[in-house]
Design a protein around this motif. Structure first.
Motif, PDB file in Angstrom:
ATOM      1  N   LYS A 104     -65.250  13.899 -57.581  1.00 58.63           N
ATOM      2  CA  LYS A 104     -66.055  13.278 -58.647  1.00 58.63           C
ATOM      3  C   LYS A 104     -67.285  12.667 -57.981  1.00 58.63           C
ATOM      4  CE  LYS A 104     -63.523   8.722 -57.534  1.00 58.63           C
ATOM      5  NZ  LYS A 104     -62.366   7.900 -58.134  1.00 58.63           N
ATOM      6  N   TYR A 105     -67.501  12.890 -56.806  1.00 57.64           N
ATOM      7  CA  TYR A 105     -68.715  12.134 -56.177  1.00 57.64           C
ATOM      8  C   TYR A 105     -69.354  13.075 -55.158  1.00 57.64           C
ATOM      9  CZ  TYR A 105     -71.934   8.499 -55.311  1.00 57.64           C
ATOM     10  OH  TYR A 105     -72.878   7.703 -55.197  1.00 57.64           O
ATOM     11  N   GLY A 106     -70.774  13.332 -55.085  1.00 55.92           N
ATOM     12  CA  GLY A 106     -71.223  14.052 -54.195  1.00 55.92           C
ATOM     13  C   GLY A 106     -72.221  13.141 -53.343  1.00 55.92           C
ATOM     14  N   GLY A 107     -73.494  13.541 -53.361  1.00 51.97           N
ATOM     15  CA  GLY A 107     -74.469  12.711 -52.476  1.00 51.97           C
ATOM     16  C   GLY A 107     -75.253  11.579 -53.369  1.00 51.97           C
ATOM     17  N   GLN A 108     -74.557  10.422 -53.696  1.00 54.93           N
ATOM     18  CA  GLN A 108     -75.309   9.486 -54.584  1.00 54.93           C
ATOM     19  C   GLN A 108     -75.359   9.890 -56.008  1.00 54.93           C
ATOM     20  OE1 GLN A 108     -76.592   5.923 -53.196  1.00 54.93           O
ATOM     21  NE2 GLN A 108     -74.732   6.563 -51.794  1.00 54.93           N
ATOM     22  N   PHE A 109     -74.490  11.083 -56.226  1.00 55.76           N
ATOM     23  CA  PHE A 109     -74.613  11.656 -57.653  1.00 55.76           C
ATOM     24  C   PHE A 109     -73.067  11.883 -57.955  1.00 55.76           C
ATOM     25  CE2 PHE A 109     -78.848  12.748 -57.045  1.00 55.76           C
ATOM     26  CZ  PHE A 109     -79.585  12.928 -58.247  1.00 55.76           C
ATOM     27  N   TRP A 110     -72.770  11.800 -59.271  1.00 60.38           N
ATOM     28  CA  TRP A 110     -71.320  11.891 -59.765  1.00 60.38           C
ATOM     29  C   TRP A 110     -71.369  13.374 -60.389  1.00 60.38           C
ATOM     30  CZ3 TRP A 110     -67.755   8.000 -59.355  1.00 60.38           C
ATOM     31  CH2 TRP A 110     -68.359   6.899 -59.082  1.00 60.38           C
ATOM     32  N   LEU A 111     -70.095  13.939 -60.191  1.00 55.43           N
ATOM     33  CA  LEU A 111     -69.787  15.334 -60.296  1.00 55.43           C
ATOM     34  C   LEU A 111     -68.743  15.300 -61.486  1.00 55.43           C
ATOM     35  CD1 LEU A 111     -69.701  16.492 -56.895  1.00 55.43           C
ATOM     36  CD2 LEU A 111     -71.715  16.094 -58.148  1.00 55.43           C
ATOM     37  N   ASN A 112     -68.712  16.540 -61.965  1.00 58.02           N
ATOM     38  CA  ASN A 112     -67.665  16.851 -63.199  1.00 58.02           C
ATOM     39  C   ASN A 112     -66.925  17.675 -62.747  1.00 58.02           C
ATOM     40  OD1 ASN A 112     -66.675  16.133 -65.864  1.00 58.02           O
ATOM     41  ND2 ASN A 112     -67.588  18.024 -66.571  1.00 58.02           N
ATOM     42  N   VAL A 113     -66.825  18.227 -61.310  1.00 61.00           N
ATOM     43  CA  VAL A 113     -66.159  19.419 -60.782  1.00 61.00           C
ATOM     44  C   VAL A 113     -64.662  19.027 -61.018  1.00 61.00           C
ATOM     45  CG1 VAL A 113     -65.286  20.336 -58.632  1.00 61.00           C
ATOM     46  CG2 VAL A 113     -67.751  19.795 -58.677  1.00 61.00           C
ATOM     47  N   ALA A 114     -63.909  17.971 -61.178  1.00 59.11           N
ATOM     48  CA  ALA A 114     -62.452  17.859 -61.364  1.00 59.11           C
ATOM     49  C   ALA A 114     -62.430  17.539 -62.834  1.00 59.11           C
ATOM     50  CB  ALA A 114     -62.177  16.511 -60.829  1.00 59.11           C
ATOM     51  N   GLY A 115     -63.394  17.696 -63.801  1.00 61.66           N
ATOM     52  CA  GLY A 115     -63.314  17.778 -65.221  1.00 61.66           C
ATOM     53  C   GLY A 115     -63.112  16.396 -66.002  1.00 61.66           C
ATOM     54  N   LYS A 116     -63.727  15.167 -65.334  1.00 60.25           N
ATOM     55  CA  LYS A 116     -63.758  14.091 -65.901  1.00 60.25           C
ATOM     56  C   LYS A 116     -64.106  14.169 -67.552  1.00 60.25           C
ATOM     57  CE  LYS A 116     -65.317   9.305 -66.073  1.00 60.25           C
ATOM     58  NZ  LYS A 116     -66.057   8.160 -65.308  1.00 60.25           N
ATOM     59  N   TYR A 117     -65.068  14.911 -67.819  1.00 56.79           N
ATOM     60  CA  TYR A 117     -65.523  15.172 -69.333  1.00 56.79           C
ATOM     61  C   TYR A 117     -65.216  16.517 -69.558  1.00 56.79           C
ATOM     62  CZ  TYR A 117     -68.098  10.881 -68.146  1.00 56.79           C
ATOM     63  OH  TYR A 117     -68.585   9.545 -67.718  1.00 56.79           O
ATOM     64  N   PRO A 118     -64.118  16.787 -69.805  1.00 57.50           N
ATOM     65  CA  PRO A 118     -63.458  18.257 -70.235  1.00 57.50           C
ATOM     66  C   PRO A 118     -64.255  19.129 -71.128  1.00 57.50           C
ATOM     67  CG  PRO A 118     -62.043  16.572 -71.375  1.00 57.50           C
ATOM     68  CD  PRO A 118     -62.912  15.711 -70.475  1.00 57.50           C
ATOM     69  N   SER A 119     -64.969  18.636 -72.072  1.00 59.29           N
ATOM     70  CA  SER A 119     -65.928  19.232 -72.922  1.00 59.29           C
ATOM     71  C   SER A 119     -67.169  19.708 -72.227  1.00 59.29           C
ATOM     72  CB  SER A 119     -66.054  18.563 -74.223  1.00 59.29           C
ATOM     73  OG  SER A 119     -64.849  18.445 -74.955  1.00 59.29           O
ATOM     74  N   ALA A 120     -67.365  19.279 -71.145  1.00 67.38           N
ATOM     75  CA  ALA A 120     -68.709  19.379 -70.447  1.00 67.38           C
ATOM     76  C   ALA A 120     -68.426  20.738 -69.267  1.00 67.38           C
ATOM     77  CB  ALA A 120     -69.608  18.432 -69.815  1.00 67.38           C
ATOM     78  N   PRO A 121     -69.324  21.534 -68.854  1.00 67.61           N
ATOM     79  CA  PRO A 121     -69.121  22.126 -67.601  1.00 67.61           C
ATOM     80  C   PRO A 121     -68.743  21.462 -66.640  1.00 67.61           C
ATOM     81  CG  PRO A 121     -71.475  22.526 -68.434  1.00 67.61           C
ATOM     82  CD  PRO A 121     -70.723  21.528 -69.685  1.00 67.61           C
ATOM     83  N   LYS A 122     -68.110  22.258 -65.660  1.00 68.37           N
ATOM     84  CA  LYS A 122     -67.716  21.511 -64.576  1.00 68.37           C
ATOM     85  C   LYS A 122     -69.024  21.502 -63.514  1.00 68.37           C
ATOM     86  CE  LYS A 122     -62.800  22.145 -64.822  1.00 68.37           C
ATOM     87  NZ  LYS A 122     -61.527  22.396 -64.039  1.00 68.37           N
ATOM     88  N   ASN A 123     -70.055  22.156 -63.988  1.00 70.69           N
ATOM     89  CA  ASN A 123     -71.003  22.199 -62.785  1.00 70.69           C
ATOM     90  C   ASN A 123     -72.273  21.163 -63.275  1.00 70.69           C
ATOM     91  OD1 ASN A 123     -72.352  23.667 -65.072  1.00 70.69           O
ATOM     92  ND2 ASN A 123     -73.443  24.971 -63.711  1.00 70.69           N
TER      93      ASN A 123
END
Length: 448
Positions: free
Chosen positions: A381-400
């Motif tokens: 869910k987190y990178g370098g002071q940015f949040w990520l959707n890799v784990a699919g927090k927002y399933p309707s949005a792309p994971k990248n």
């Protein structure tokens, strides 16, 4: 009758005990939040006291405060039931600073040198109005509905959206503001400011002036286990340092923001709880420590103040932005960045284009890879002071998709696959606002 009075007396005693031990210690923070919010909203964005109290300060306990704005002195004061008065002062170029009784308001202070982007280009690479562009692959009726749905009708406080801006292929395809706000309104990004702070490290790394994989240059840690903490660990929020971030109570984060002179010291003095890179823990103190580390990269305070704007903010035409400072003159890089919605969108575009701003590279591919790679201990869910959707927090949005995120639902969503940036500013976060539905609606307007 006697028993009734005894009961009332006992109830009053219990209330006083509760107030004395539970609530009274919080009054400093309540009045501090209120004074800071009042002064910033008024002097940075020209909001009325009533508008601030009904919007920004309409938070449980914060709305207990009684506020006053001094136009001539350019400050605001707040008390809670006449107790614990706090004062926040406005200084041109530095924004608002919450001060204590020891702060010398007569002492001279330095301000950053600013440059205005002047050219004949439309938004986003200039400050002229954007050119109208119609795309055949966008269903504008669906898009307009998706955006309109997240704004409240008059008198309703549910979604509490203040602004939405959607950019596709560098063109604004949707833009809407709530009553009282417009394209020139400066809105506090809260923790979206963390992503701005981090970007300065990417710029310095591209310039060859630091290496984020080396130990953090903190002399106080040189002789203990904290010496192994790298800049990358700090940027990833996995340094292992002790920190509590809970805005419902007195904690490290609230004490730092509303009761500390030098915010860069709050995380610095904390002991290690875990080995670096073994435990993810979100910390605003870490970002303000990074701001303090940035300050030490320059010979003078003036150079530090100028760098944020010359190397990044004004460089990409975010001319409305102001990052406020603490009493020690450090930028409060964790929380206090203000800008128009369009300028927040420019920051998102910088990352959509991997650091290249209209032909000028500010940071490189290696930095992009760092900030968008999941911190090993954050569950994707987190990178370098940015949040990520890799784990699919927002399933309707792309994971990248990756994004900047601030308190009360300030968001800059960056969608590389769609060549899109979506900004939403408001007063409600995921527990009340359906961000997934919001994204789904906007993405649904793109035709196959």
């Amino acid at each position: 009758m006697k028993k009734i009075f005894q009961f009332l007396g006992l109830a009053l005693l219990l209330f006083l005990i509760y107030f004395g031990y539970i609530t009274y210690p919080k009054l400093d923070l309540i009045s501090g939040f209120s004074a800071k919010s009042m002064a910033s909203g008024h002097f940075i964005d020209s909001r009325s006291q009533e508008m601030i109290e009904q919007g920004d300060n309409d938070i449980p306990k914060i709305n207990w405060a009684t506020n006053k704005i001094d136009e001539n002195g350019k400050f605001a004061t707040s008390t809670v039931y006449g107790l614990k008065e706090r004062k926040a002062i406005y200084r041109e170029g530095l924004g608002v600073t919450l001060i204590n009784d020891d702060f010398d308001i007569t002492k001279p202070y330095k301000v950053p040198k600013r440059t205005k982007l002047i050219n004949n280009l439309p938004f986003p690479y200039g400050n002229n109005e954007p050119k109208d562009t119609l795309f055949s692959n966008i269903d504008y009726a669906k898009l307009e509905k998706a955006v309109a749905n997240v704004f409240d009708k008059k008198g309703v406080k549910k979604n509490r959206t203040r602004a939405v801006l959607v950019i596709y292929k560098d063109k604004i395809i949707a833009e809407k503001y709530d009553t009282g706000f417009n394209k020139d309104s400066k809105i506090l990004g809260w923790s979206m400011t963390k992503s701005v702070t981090a970007t300065l490290f990417g710029i310095l790394q591209k310039q060859g002036k630091l290496d984020i994989n080396k130990p953090a240059p903190v002399t106080e840690w040189a002789k203990d286990e904290r010496a192994k903490i790298t800049l990358a660990n700090l940027l990833n929020m996995n340094s292992g340092l002790e920190w509590e971030e809970d805005y419902t109570k007195i904690c490290d984060a609230t004490l730092m923001l509303f009761a500390t002179e030098d915010m860069s010291q709050s995380q610095l003095v904390k002991p290690a709880q875990f080995k670096p890179n073994t435990h993810w823990n979100y910390s605003s103190g870490t970002t303000n420590l990074l701001s303090g580390i940035l300050r030490k990269q320059f010979k003078t305070h003036q150079e530090y103040l100028d760098f944020w704007y010359a190397a990044l903010i004004d460089k990409i035409g975010m001319n409305s932005m102001i990052v406020e400072t603490d009493m020690a003159g450090n930028y409060a890089g964790s929380s206090y960045g203000w800008a128009t919605t369009r300028d927040w969108a420019k920051f998102g575009l910088l990352y959509l284009h991997k650091g290249n701003w209209n032909g000028t590279p500010l940071f490189d591919e290696k930095w992009m890879q760092f900030v968008t790679t999941p911190t090993p201990t954050s569950n994707g869910k987190y990178g370098g002071q940015f949040w990520l959707n890799v784990a699919g927090k927002y399933p309707s949005a792309p994971k990248n998709m990756f994004y900047c995120s601030g308190y009360q639902g300030q968001k800059i969503f960056i969608l590389p696959s769609q060549d899109m940036v979506i900004v939403r500013m408001g007063l409600t976060d995921d527990n009340q606002f359906d961000f997934n539905g919001f994204l789904k609606g906007i993405l649904g307007s793109l035709k196959e």
